[in-house]
Design a protein around this motif. Structure first.
Motif, PDB file in Angstrom:
ATOM      1  N   ALA A   1      -3.993  -2.668   1.560  1.00 33.57           N
ATOM      2  CA  ALA A   1      -2.595  -2.401   1.206  1.00 33.57           C
ATOM      3  C   ALA A   1      -1.957  -3.570   0.471  1.00 33.57           C
ATOM      4  O   ALA A   1      -1.018  -3.381  -0.312  1.00 33.57           O
ATOM      5  CB  ALA A   1      -1.797  -2.069   2.464  1.00 33.57           C
ATOM      6  N   LEU A   2      -2.451  -4.769   0.684  1.00 33.08           N
ATOM      7  CA  LEU A   2      -1.854  -5.945   0.047  1.00 33.08           C
ATOM      8  C   LEU A   2      -1.967  -5.918  -1.471  1.00 33.08           C
ATOM      9  O   LEU A   2      -1.189  -6.571  -2.166  1.00 33.08           O
ATOM     10  CB  LEU A   2      -2.506  -7.220   0.583  1.00 33.08           C
ATOM     11  CG  LEU A   2      -2.109  -7.638   2.009  1.00 33.08           C
ATOM     12  CD1 LEU A   2      -2.935  -8.829   2.458  1.00 33.08           C
ATOM     13  CD2 LEU A   2      -0.620  -7.955   2.084  1.00 33.08           C
ATOM     14  N   ARG A   3      -2.917  -5.152  -2.009  1.00 33.15           N
ATOM     15  CA  ARG A   3      -3.079  -5.139  -3.468  1.00 33.15           C
ATOM     16  C   ARG A   3      -1.914  -4.458  -4.170  1.00 33.15           C
ATOM     17  O   ARG A   3      -1.756  -4.606  -5.385  1.00 33.15           O
ATOM     18  CB  ARG A   3      -4.403  -4.479  -3.849  1.00 33.15           C
ATOM     19  CG  ARG A   3      -4.511  -3.011  -3.518  1.00 33.15           C
ATOM     20  CD  ARG A   3      -5.898  -2.469  -3.879  1.00 33.15           C
ATOM     21  NE  ARG A   3      -6.107  -1.114  -3.432  1.00 33.15           N
ATOM     22  CZ  ARG A   3      -5.722  -0.035  -4.100  1.00 33.15           C
ATOM     23  NH1 ARG A   3      -5.096  -0.176  -5.253  1.00 33.15           N
ATOM     24  NH2 ARG A   3      -5.966   1.171  -3.639  1.00 33.15           N
ATOM     25  N   LEU A   4      -1.086  -3.707  -3.438  1.00 32.12           N
ATOM     26  CA  LEU A   4       0.080  -3.056  -4.035  1.00 32.12           C
ATOM     27  C   LEU A   4       1.318  -3.944  -4.000  1.00 32.12           C
ATOM     28  O   LEU A   4       2.325  -3.624  -4.641  1.00 32.12           O
ATOM     29  CB  LEU A   4       0.376  -1.744  -3.309  1.00 32.12           C
ATOM     30  CG  LEU A   4      -0.739  -0.698  -3.299  1.00 32.12           C
ATOM     31  CD1 LEU A   4      -0.326   0.509  -2.468  1.00 32.12           C
ATOM     32  CD2 LEU A   4      -1.099  -0.266  -4.715  1.00 32.12           C
ATOM     33  N   GLN A   5       1.250  -5.051  -3.260  1.00 31.15           N
ATOM     34  CA  GLN A   5       2.442  -5.858  -3.027  1.00 31.15           C
ATOM     35  C   GLN A   5       2.932  -6.573  -4.288  1.00 31.15           C
ATOM     36  O   GLN A   5       4.138  -6.701  -4.519  1.00 31.15           O
ATOM     37  CB  GLN A   5       2.171  -6.891  -1.936  1.00 31.15           C
ATOM     38  CG  GLN A   5       3.407  -7.585  -1.413  1.00 31.15           C
ATOM     39  CD  GLN A   5       4.332  -6.652  -0.658  1.00 31.15           C
ATOM     40  OE1 GLN A   5       3.884  -5.858   0.160  1.00 31.15           O
ATOM     41  NE2 GLN A   5       5.622  -6.738  -0.935  1.00 31.15           N
ATOM     42  N   SER A   6       2.018  -7.035  -5.114  1.00 30.50           N
ATOM     43  CA  SER A   6       2.402  -7.809  -6.288  1.00 30.50           C
ATOM     44  C   SER A   6       3.308  -7.002  -7.205  1.00 30.50           C
ATOM     45  O   SER A   6       4.354  -7.490  -7.654  1.00 30.50           O
ATOM     46  CB  SER A   6       1.151  -8.271  -7.039  1.00 30.50           C
ATOM     47  OG  SER A   6       1.492  -9.025  -8.172  1.00 30.50           O
ATOM     48  N   MET A   7       2.932  -5.768  -7.506  1.00 32.89           N
ATOM     49  CA  MET A   7       3.766  -4.926  -8.364  1.00 32.89           C
ATOM     50  C   MET A   7       5.117  -4.658  -7.726  1.00 32.89           C
ATOM     51  O   MET A   7       6.153  -4.633  -8.405  1.00 32.89           O
ATOM     52  CB  MET A   7       3.039  -3.608  -8.653  1.00 32.89           C
ATOM     53  CG  MET A   7       3.779  -2.691  -9.608  1.00 32.89           C
ATOM     54  SD  MET A   7       3.866  -3.314 -11.293  1.00 32.89           S
ATOM     55  CE  MET A   7       2.343  -2.667 -11.971  1.00 32.89           C
ATOM     56  N   SER A   8       5.136  -4.506  -6.416  1.00 35.59           N
ATOM     57  CA  SER A   8       6.399  -4.250  -5.716  1.00 35.59           C
ATOM     58  C   SER A   8       7.366  -5.412  -5.847  1.00 35.59           C
ATOM     59  O   SER A   8       8.590  -5.225  -5.919  1.00 35.59           O
ATOM     60  CB  SER A   8       6.119  -3.954  -4.240  1.00 35.59           C
ATOM     61  OG  SER A   8       7.308  -3.704  -3.538  1.00 35.59           O
ATOM     62  N   GLU A   9       6.828  -6.643  -5.916  1.00 37.78           N
ATOM     63  CA  GLU A   9       7.685  -7.831  -5.962  1.00 37.78           C
ATOM     64  C   GLU A   9       8.566  -7.894  -7.209  1.00 37.78           C
ATOM     65  O   GLU A   9       9.556  -8.623  -7.235  1.00 37.78           O
ATOM     66  CB  GLU A   9       6.831  -9.098  -5.876  1.00 37.78           C
ATOM     67  CG  GLU A   9       6.184  -9.324  -4.527  1.00 37.78           C
ATOM     68  CD  GLU A   9       7.202  -9.350  -3.409  1.00 37.78           C
ATOM     69  OE1 GLU A   9       8.178 -10.111  -3.500  1.00 37.78           O
ATOM     70  OE2 GLU A   9       7.040  -8.583  -2.444  1.00 37.78           O
ATOM     71  N   LEU A  10       8.241  -7.125  -8.228  1.00 40.67           N
ATOM     72  CA  LEU A  10       9.077  -7.108  -9.428  1.00 40.67           C
ATOM     73  C   LEU A  10      10.398  -6.389  -9.181  1.00 40.67           C
ATOM     74  O   LEU A  10      11.312  -6.453 -10.013  1.00 40.67           O
ATOM     75  CB  LEU A  10       8.328  -6.430 -10.575  1.00 40.67           C
ATOM     76  CG  LEU A  10       7.053  -7.138 -11.053  1.00 40.67           C
ATOM     77  CD1 LEU A  10       6.305  -6.267 -12.032  1.00 40.67           C
ATOM     78  CD2 LEU A  10       7.402  -8.488 -11.678  1.00 40.67           C
TER      79      LEU A  10
ATOM     80  N   VAL B   1       4.261   3.378  -4.298  1.00 42.17           N
ATOM     81  CA  VAL B   1       3.701   4.383  -3.396  1.00 42.17           C
ATOM     82  C   VAL B   1       2.300   4.759  -3.866  1.00 42.17           C
ATOM     83  O   VAL B   1       1.956   4.621  -5.044  1.00 42.17           O
ATOM     84  CB  VAL B   1       4.591   5.642  -3.335  1.00 42.17           C
ATOM     85  CG1 VAL B   1       6.008   5.279  -2.921  1.00 42.17           C
ATOM     86  CG2 VAL B   1       4.594   6.392  -4.661  1.00 42.17           C
ATOM     87  N   MET B   2       1.512   5.230  -2.928  1.00 40.81           N
ATOM     88  CA  MET B   2       0.185   5.755  -3.241  1.00 40.81           C
ATOM     89  C   MET B   2      -0.123   6.854  -2.244  1.00 40.81           C
ATOM     90  O   MET B   2       0.249   6.752  -1.061  1.00 40.81           O
ATOM     91  CB  MET B   2      -0.872   4.648  -3.204  1.00 40.81           C
ATOM     92  CG  MET B   2      -2.186   5.030  -3.847  1.00 40.81           C
ATOM     93  SD  MET B   2      -3.276   3.606  -4.122  1.00 40.81           S
ATOM     94  CE  MET B   2      -4.588   4.402  -5.077  1.00 40.81           C
ATOM     95  N   LEU B   3      -0.827   7.904  -2.685  1.00 47.62           N
ATOM     96  CA  LEU B   3      -1.133   9.019  -1.798  1.00 47.62           C
ATOM     97  C   LEU B   3      -2.387   9.725  -2.277  1.00 47.62           C
ATOM     98  O   LEU B   3      -2.802   9.584  -3.436  1.00 47.62           O
ATOM     99  CB  LEU B   3       0.044   9.994  -1.730  1.00 47.62           C
ATOM    100  CG  LEU B   3       0.434  10.683  -3.043  1.00 47.62           C
ATOM    101  CD1 LEU B   3      -0.081  12.131  -3.072  1.00 47.62           C
ATOM    102  CD2 LEU B   3       1.942  10.675  -3.223  1.00 47.62           C
ATOM    103  N   ASP B   4      -3.003  10.476  -1.370  1.00 44.21           N
ATOM    104  CA  ASP B   4      -4.159  11.308  -1.699  1.00 44.21           C
ATOM    105  C   ASP B   4      -3.760  12.766  -1.571  1.00 44.21           C
ATOM    106  O   ASP B   4      -3.376  13.223  -0.486  1.00 44.21           O
ATOM    107  CB  ASP B   4      -5.334  11.003  -0.767  1.00 44.21           C
ATOM    108  CG  ASP B   4      -5.954   9.658  -1.051  1.00 44.21           C
ATOM    109  OD1 ASP B   4      -6.480   9.483  -2.159  1.00 44.21           O
ATOM    110  OD2 ASP B   4      -5.900   8.779  -0.175  1.00 44.21           O
ATOM    111  N   GLY B   5      -3.826  13.482  -2.683  1.00 47.11           N
ATOM    112  CA  GLY B   5      -3.515  14.898  -2.669  1.00 47.11           C
ATOM    113  C   GLY B   5      -4.762  15.739  -2.508  1.00 47.11           C
ATOM    114  O   GLY B   5      -5.880  15.238  -2.366  1.00 47.11           O
ATOM    115  N   ARG B   6      -4.587  17.045  -2.544  1.00 47.08           N
ATOM    116  CA  ARG B   6      -5.729  17.951  -2.477  1.00 47.08           C
ATOM    117  C   ARG B   6      -6.647  17.717  -3.684  1.00 47.08           C
ATOM    118  O   ARG B   6      -6.200  17.385  -4.772  1.00 47.08           O
ATOM    119  CB  ARG B   6      -5.241  19.399  -2.467  1.00 47.08           C
ATOM    120  CG  ARG B   6      -4.573  19.836  -1.174  1.00 47.08           C
ATOM    121  CD  ARG B   6      -3.951  21.210  -1.318  1.00 47.08           C
ATOM    122  NE  ARG B   6      -2.844  21.194  -2.290  1.00 47.08           N
ATOM    123  CZ  ARG B   6      -2.269  22.297  -2.769  1.00 47.08           C
ATOM    124  NH1 ARG B   6      -2.700  23.493  -2.384  1.00 47.08           N
ATOM    125  NH2 ARG B   6      -1.269  22.199  -3.634  1.00 47.08           N
TER     126      ARG B   6
END
Length: 782
Positions: free
Chosen positions: A569-578, A583-588
């Motif tokens: 989950a930490l790999r999404l943090q950098s973009m969030s800091e801007l 968000v990320m999700l798995d659909g059908r």
């Protein structure tokens, strides 16, 4: 009389008049925070509870502890419940410094993997393009040939292994024979120096023991034609080294791609590379297996039709004994997968088991796990035939089903270990507990006859586990996106914790104002199917503000991709800091669930994005700080396709898109992946669901990024979309990156990352990016 305001007060008042969402977002301070939270930099300040064991005896293993204070190699004796240093790192550092003529620090040894040699009196590792052997008694180091492959983790590594050979050779298990390829033919050299030529009819594109090279290999070797590349020979030795099996690979009629490296590092003119890359429906390379007996010199052609090669490389064989070889054969479009056995003395072949796609459109090779057991008289096989991936036990001689091993509406993810004495199998599974996230994996054990299934890693976490070779101990790493968890040693008999191996240290994160990600549950667009996602917020998050939303998307049907563990989950943090909520999700249409869930994407990969829009809307309803009037999307590879497709399919929802290395047109992409997941035979849906078909829909801001030497998705796919956008008179932005492979890579990787940041800050936040900001290389690597 007009009111006079001091300049600083005027600035404060102007800032106060801005919308709340624009305050303190996309500014220089945000960029510095975003850089600070790039994974390489984060790991310089925190330590995760992560133990990757390399077993060196039935109940002993070593692992690497890495963190802000450096690296320590530790050995655990599970039977005695002790932990000690694997070797004296200070003495090895001093010896290696002297031998290599360069400074080496004890807590930052220049290798992450090693193996014991000479009955644990020495260690071997690769460093500075060479193999090294260091004596633990005399504390001296000597350089030699690179070690071809260190033992993979979770495998049992013998305590003594002889030196490896040069990178373009393949040494027999007994060390007496060395195989190599010269002029497209196979040779072997005996330890006395005698060379024997085994084949004489190899030619360019019709080679012996030469797997299909990818573009990256060609660039690295400076070879422009894939027919002339030099790679280690693909030979598979019998256990007693008396025989080997290999293949002749004919790719002369297979589809090929050309790629141009516009700015090669060592010359002025661009370089054109030509390599095998069949597109859907095109002719595939064909392999012809052959066995050589080195004692008699006899050549034995395997009695099989040509093996069509759908994946990169070539066929993969394994010896069951000195007389028997097995391999799996995938029919085109994965309409069936066959487990085959070869008699090494005669070349005769028989099918042991055939898994047929019915009632489903294909057999997913990613779910077709198997393991030979009971001295190769039986085998375990995973199948989705019931609608869920479950284990079955077969008789290896007759191929008949003995019994079903596991039962239920849940998924077997991986066979971890087998205890043949007790006739039990250890496996990772998800969804057994209906009250947990079905993507969380836990370790179970069950008897071969299907009785006595037992949970061994309890707790509402995502678990990654390894079982000791003697079946008595378990190493369990567990965490969630919001809880860093621990690494523990468990007793295999009942799953009880023996000791904590590693505890995390995330104090630095907390000092930065980091807030835990949110695990989100919602419904698919059908209003019935449960879906799961994650929401990542910036540090110093303020729920009174409105935050623009970014979706990081990847919808490749070969897996599921939303982070479930703390580190992921930490790999999404950098973009969030801007200043974004990410968000990320798995659909059908992805894996990890039922087969019906997975098949939603078959012939339908362009229509899975309704679930993503539905889930983000549900997130926005629950969390009013998510500004759904400002939603952006980005992704790489299949995520590059998905981000652009969703953006063009839902132009009123997604306002900004950055698509990197996108496989925008399934007709132009690799045959095996698209024939498997989009469909075989090739149908009209290939063209209908290509991104170019939606070019007329563009409304917002689109940035397309692709590398000139992408070794996975040829830039021609992006150029087809570019052509369609130009034909439709649509404005867009594009970045063609020299010397970039697949995704953010090569010398301009950080520049590409920064351009992605700037694009969203400018067009989604409406803020001018800070001028002259430069990202610096990551300062820490595992």
């Amino acid at each position: 009389m007009p009111l006079k305001l001091r300049p600083w007060l005027l600035s404060v008042l102007c800032l106060a008049m801005l919308p709340v969402a624009a305050q303190a977002q996309g500014r220089l301070a945000n960029y510095r925070n975003a850089e600070k939270f790039m994974l390489g930099n984060v790991f310089a300040h925190i330590r995760l509870a992560r133990v990757t064991p390399t077993w060196i005896s039935p109940n002993r293993f070593w692992y690497l502890r890495a963190g802000p204070r450096g690296r320590r190699f530790l050995v655990v004796n599970a039977a005695r419940n002790t932990v000690a240093a694997a070797f004296d790192q200070a003495r090895i550092a001093a010896a290696l410094s002297q031998a290599a003529h360069r400074p080496v620090r004890a807590n930052h040894l220049p290798f992450e993997d090693f193996r014991y040699a000479e009955h644990e009196r020495a260690i071997q590792f690769n460093f500075a393009r060479a193999g090294w052997t260091c004596s633990l008694q005399s504390a001296s180091c000597a350089k030699g040939p690179r070690i071809p492959a260190l033992f993979p983790h979770f495998r049992y590594a013998p305590a003594f292994v002889p030196h490896g050979a040069a990178s373009l050779e393949n040494v027999s298990p007994n060390g007496k024979w060395t195989a190599f390829v010269r002029d497209h033919n196979l040779f072997v050299r005996y330890q006395t120096g005698t060379v024997v030529q085994l084949t004489d009819n190899g030619k360019p594109g019709d080679d012996y023991a030469t797997p299909l090279p990818d573009l990256r290999t060609l660039v690295a070797e400076g070879v422009t034609n894939g027919d002339n590349v030099k790679e280690p020979p693909a030979v598979f030795w019998s256990p007693d080294s008396s025989e080997l099996i290999t293949y002749r690979l004919d790719s002369r009629n297979a589809g090929r791609y050309n790629s141009i490296q516009f700015v090669p590092p060592h010359q002025l003119r661009p370089i054109a590379y030509n390599y095998v890359y069949p597109l859907p429906g095109e002719i595939l390379p064909r392999a012809y297996p052959v066995i050589f007996n080195l004692n008699t010199g006899k050549r034995i052609n395997v009695a099989t039709p040509p093996i069509r090669i759908q994946f990169e490389g070539g066929p993969y064989f394994r010896w069951l004994s000195n007389r028997t070889v097995f391999y799996t054969y995938d029919h085109r479009g994965e309409k069936s997968i066959v487990l085959r056995e070869i008699n090494a003395q005669t070349g005769a072949q028989r099918d042991i088991h055939r898994e047929v796609a019915k009632p489903y459109p294909y057999v997913d090779p990613g779910e077709s796990l198997f393991r030979f057991v009971d001295h190769n008289r039986e085998f375990l096989w995973a199948s989705e035939r019931s609608g869920w991936n479950q284990l079955y036990l077969y008789d290896a001689r007759s191929g008949k089903l003995i019994n079903r091993v596991t039962h239920g509406d849940w998924v077997v993810r991986r066979i971890v270990a087998v205890d043949e004495k007790t006739r039990q199998v250890y496996f990772l599974a998800g969804g057994v507990n209906p009250r947990m996230d079905p993507y969380y994996t836990q370790l179970y054990r069950v008897n071969f006859n299907g009785t006595g299934m037992q949970l061994l890693t309890p707790g509402n976490y995502d678990h990654a586990a390894s079982v000791s070779p003697d079946g008595r101990f378990i190493v369990d790493n567990y965490s969630t996106v919001s809880d860093p968890g621990e690494s523990v040693l468990r007793r295999a008999s009942d799953g009880a914790v023996i000791r904590v191996l590693e505890r995390p240290d995330i104090s630095w994160l907390k000092r930065q104002g980091w807030v835990t990600p949110i695990h989100f549950e919602g419904k698919a667009a059908d209003g019935k199917t449960d879906l799961y996602g994650v929401i990542v917020r910036p540090t110093h998050f303020n729920a009174a503000r409105k935050y623009a939303v970014l979706e990081n998307i990847y919808t490749g049907p070969q897996g599921f991709f939303t982070p479930k563990s703390f580190g992921a989950a930490l790999r999404l943090q950098s973009m969030s800091e801007l200043g974004f909520v990410v968000v990320m999700l798995d659909g059908r249409g992805t894996t990890g669930r039922s087969r019906a869930f997975h098949d939603f994407s078959y012939h339908n990969m362009g229509n899975v994005f309704v679930d993503h829009v539905a889930m983000i809307k549900q997130m926005g309803e629950k969390y009013p700080w998510m500004n759904l009037n400002r939603v952006g999307i980005y992704g790489t590879s299949a995520g590059g396709y998905g981000s652009a497709h969703a953006f063009l399919q839902f132009p009123g929802f997604y306002k900004v898109c950055v698509s990197t290395s996108g496989d925008h047109d399934p007709r132009m992409d690799k045959a095996w992946w698209n024939e498997l997941y989009q469909g075989w035979p090739v149908g009209k849906d290939y063209a209908e669901q290509a991104n170019e078909a939606l070019a007329k829909n563009l409304q917002g801001h689109l940035l397309l990024i692709h590398g000139d030497i992408d070794d996975n998705v040829n830039p021609a796919e992006t150029m087809r979309l570019v052509n369609a956008l130009m034909t439709a008179n649509q404005p867009f932005d594009m970045l063609l990156v020299p010397n970039m492979y697949h995704g953010d890579s090569g010398p301009h990787a950080l520049y590409v990352t920064l351009r992605r940041w700037n694009y969203f800050v400018r067009h989604l936040l409406g803020v001018r990016p800070p001028a002259h900001f430069v990202l610096h290389p990551r300062r820490f690597h595992f």
